[in-house]
Design a protein around this motif. Structure first.
Motif, PDB file in Angstrom:
ATOM      1  N   TYR A   1       0.471   3.125   0.038  1.00 20.19           N
ATOM      2  CA  TYR A   1       1.542   2.323   0.622  1.00 20.19           C
ATOM      3  C   TYR A   1       1.905   2.700   2.060  1.00 20.19           C
ATOM      4  N   ARG A   2       1.186   3.679   2.669  1.00 20.45           N
ATOM      5  CA  ARG A   2       1.462   4.072   4.057  1.00 20.45           C
ATOM      6  C   ARG A   2       0.319   4.912   4.602  1.00 20.45           C
TER       7      ARG A   2
ATOM      8  N   LYS B   1      -1.256   0.542  -6.027  1.00 23.84           N
ATOM      9  CA  LYS B   1      -0.412  -0.518  -5.453  1.00 23.84           C
ATOM     10  C   LYS B   1      -0.077  -0.193  -4.001  1.00 23.84           C
TER      11      LYS B   1
ATOM     12  N   MET C   1       7.887   3.099 -11.252  1.00 26.28           N
ATOM     13  CA  MET C   1       8.156   4.504 -10.931  1.00 26.28           C
ATOM     14  C   MET C   1       8.375   5.320 -12.200  1.00 26.28           C
TER      15      MET C   1
ATOM     16  N   THR D   1       2.196  -1.430  -2.039  1.00 24.21           N
ATOM     17  CA  THR D   1       3.593  -1.629  -1.644  1.00 24.21           C
ATOM     18  C   THR D   1       4.497  -0.724  -2.465  1.00 24.21           C
ATOM     19  N   LYS D   2       5.766  -0.757  -2.162  1.00 23.28           N
ATOM     20  CA  LYS D   2       6.726   0.104  -2.843  1.00 23.28           C
ATOM     21  C   LYS D   2       6.776  -0.215  -4.333  1.00 23.28           C
ATOM     22  N   LEU D   3       6.870   0.819  -5.157  1.00 20.59           N
ATOM     23  CA  LEU D   3       6.882   0.649  -6.608  1.00 20.59           C
ATOM     24  C   LEU D   3       8.270   0.226  -7.078  1.00 20.59           C
ATOM     25  N   SER D   4       8.299  -0.606  -8.134  1.00 17.69           N
ATOM     26  CA  SER D   4       9.568  -0.972  -8.766  1.00 17.69           C
ATOM     27  C   SER D   4      10.072   0.191  -9.600  1.00 17.69           C
ATOM     28  N   LYS D   5      11.307   0.092 -10.101  1.00 17.40           N
ATOM     29  CA  LYS D   5      11.875   1.161 -10.923  1.00 17.40           C
ATOM     30  C   LYS D   5      11.051   1.360 -12.193  1.00 17.40           C
TER      31      LYS D   5
ATOM     32  N   ARG E   1      -1.598   7.538   1.907  1.00 16.18           N
ATOM     33  CA  ARG E   1      -1.193   7.064   0.578  1.00 16.18           C
ATOM     34  C   ARG E   1      -1.442   5.558   0.500  1.00 16.18           C
TER      35      ARG E   1
END
Length: 502
Positions: free
Chosen positions: A462-463, A383, A392, A385-389, A460
């Protein structure tokens, strides 16, 4: 009166008979340390046919060396000056015919009626037999203790080189002059190549040549043991004609005797020879040779078991590599991540002074530390973008999954535990168990730093990659908080030395 004299004469004959039966040597000296009387046993020790031949002689007329004579005179002077008996002390004595022996001696001052010292009475008994028994007992016990030490080395050995080196060191530590192991080469000359040694000085092994061919260089103990597969003892370098090619070098280095013990494969083929050297002639009697042969057999068995262990380990490593490749094939963004973490973790472990075996275990664990991600959906791993809780939480199961996959594999190191704990943190804020400080095994503490360093510095999903400078700053900031201070310090030293390039 004549009856009394006869009884006294008979008693004297009885006394002489009793003294000689006990093999006591007795003699008297005057104040000038000249012999004035002795019994038959002492006369024979001194090389004379009867006690009368000893009368009037001095220590320097006796068969022992002048150094021994001077020592006897010194003890005479000490006794006459102090007036105190010297009882039951051990000393060496060179008897007639150059026979070396050990004796137990007592010296007692003789006195006149007025109490003045008039001379010395000396009694001694040959202790050579007892000393020989003690020596033989020591030698057999030494070989037994050596066998125990070798067994411990075999159990803890991780490779052939360290095993052979440890055994040679143990041999020298237990009182032998020198030990070395030579491998049989398959070259045309059938060379025996020294591969390790202990106690060897001044390049002795480099100065000699030994083969297992049927020629002069192969007829010594080492070559014969290699060729015929049996124990061969050389009791004296000076008198053994087979030792002529190596005699001068051996005597120069203080080697007087040697034993060669073949090391064999499980099929009975000799692959190397263990050689042990003594400082004195006739150093290896039958009992000791048997114990040393047992040592060689144990070493052979240990070597074969080590090779088998290495084969199994090689299969294990290849299987682990296949598992690691499976994980990385599902997540192209982390392709190579585990290998890079393994290199960093290995460098840190080495910098911290860990032994080679521990380093191997840490490297292996690092190379599969993310194996639990096999059960994480590929969409989450990749993914951008940032992962949801929830996502995670799914990521956080991978250390536990990895542990479950690895826990029943019989690694010689705590690989499963390192994988299980590599996301634990020094302050207890990590997962999955919330361990802190030294509750986390050292391998996992090293993995945590290596993993973080590689993750921060690399690309990574997401970055983009943040680089090694950012990674270094983060590691320094979290020293003693998330990460073990000693591990961080080693990592920083490596980075500043340019030995970690990301």
């Amino acid at each position: 009166m004549s009856d009394l004299i006869d009884r006294l004469d008979n008693n004297q004959e009885l006394l002489d008979h009793i003294v000689d039966s006990f093999q006591l040597r007795i003699f008297w000296k005057d104040k000038d340390s000249r012999f004035i009387a002795c019994n038959q046993a002492f006369a024979e020790d001194a090389g004379f046919k009867s006690p009368t031949e000893v009368v009037g002689k001095t220590e320097f007329d006796m068969p022992w060396p002048s150094a021994e004579a001077e020592y006897h005179l010194q003890t005479d002077r000490t006794l006459m000056e102090s007036g105190e008996p010297m009882l039951s002390f051990e000393q060496g004595l060179t008897r007639a015919g150059h026979r070396k022996s050990w004796i137990l001696t007592s010296k007692i001052p003789t006195r006149s009626d007025s109490g003045e010292i008039t001379g010395i009475l000396v009694l001694y008994q040959d202790m050579s037999f007892i000393k020989d028994l003690e020596k033989e007992s020591y030698k057999v016990n030494r070989a037994y203790q050596l066998l125990r030490s070798a067994n411990k080395a075999i159990i803890s050995a991780t490779d052939e080189s360290s095993l052979f080196k440890d055994v040679c060191n143990f041999i020298v530590d237990h009182g032998y002059k020198m030990a070395w192991i030579g491998r049989l080469e398959s070259d045309p000359a059938k060379t025996i190549k020294p591969i390790t040694s202990a106690g060897c000085e001044d390049h002795y092994l480099e100065s000699i040549r030994i083969t297992w061919a049927d020629d002069a260089l192969g007829h010594g103990p080492t070559g014969t043991a290699a060729r015929e597969g049996r124990v061969v003892v050389n009791q004296n370098f000076l008198t053994n004609p087979d030792m002529l090619p190596w005699r001068d070098a051996a005597i120069q280095h203080g080697y007087q005797s040697s034993i060669a013990l073949p090391l064999k494969t499980n099929s009975g083929t000799v692959f190397a020879v263990l050689n042990i050297y003594g400082m004195e002639p006739n150093a290896f009697d039958e009992d000791e040779a048997a114990k040393l042969d047992e040592l060689a057999q144990t070493l052979s068995f240990g070597h074969e078991a080590l090779l088998e262990r290495e084969k199994r380990f090689d299969v294990m490593v290849k299987s682990v590599a296949a598992l690691a490749a499976t994980v990385e094939s599902r997540d192209p963004y982390t392709a190579g991540h585990q290998n890079r973490v393994a290199k960093i973790a290995l460098a840190i472990a080495q910098e911290m002074g860990s032994d080679a075996d521990t380093c191997n275990g840490i490297k292996l664990a690092a190379s599969i530390h993310d194996i639990g991600k096999m059960q994480v959906p590929i969409e989450i791993l990749t993914k951008p973008t940032k992962l949801s809780k929830i996502e995670m939480d799914l990521i956080k199961i991978h250390p536990q999954v990895g542990y479950e996959i690895l826990k029943d594999i019989p690694f010689p190191w705590p690989v499963a535990e390192m994988v299980h704990q590599h996301h634990e943190r020094y302050d207890g804020s990590g997962y999955p168990q919330g361990l802190k400080g030294e509750q986390i095994i050292i391998g996992a503490r090293i993995l945590a730093v290596a993993d973080a360093l590689e993750a921060i510095s690399s690309h990574r999903p997401y970055r983009p990659a943040l680089g090694m400078d950012v990674a270094l700053k983060e590691i320094e900031t979290q020293r003693g908080i998330l990460f073990d201070p000693s591990v961080v310090d080693s990592c920083i030293r490596l980075l500043k030395a340019g030995e970690l390039t990301g």
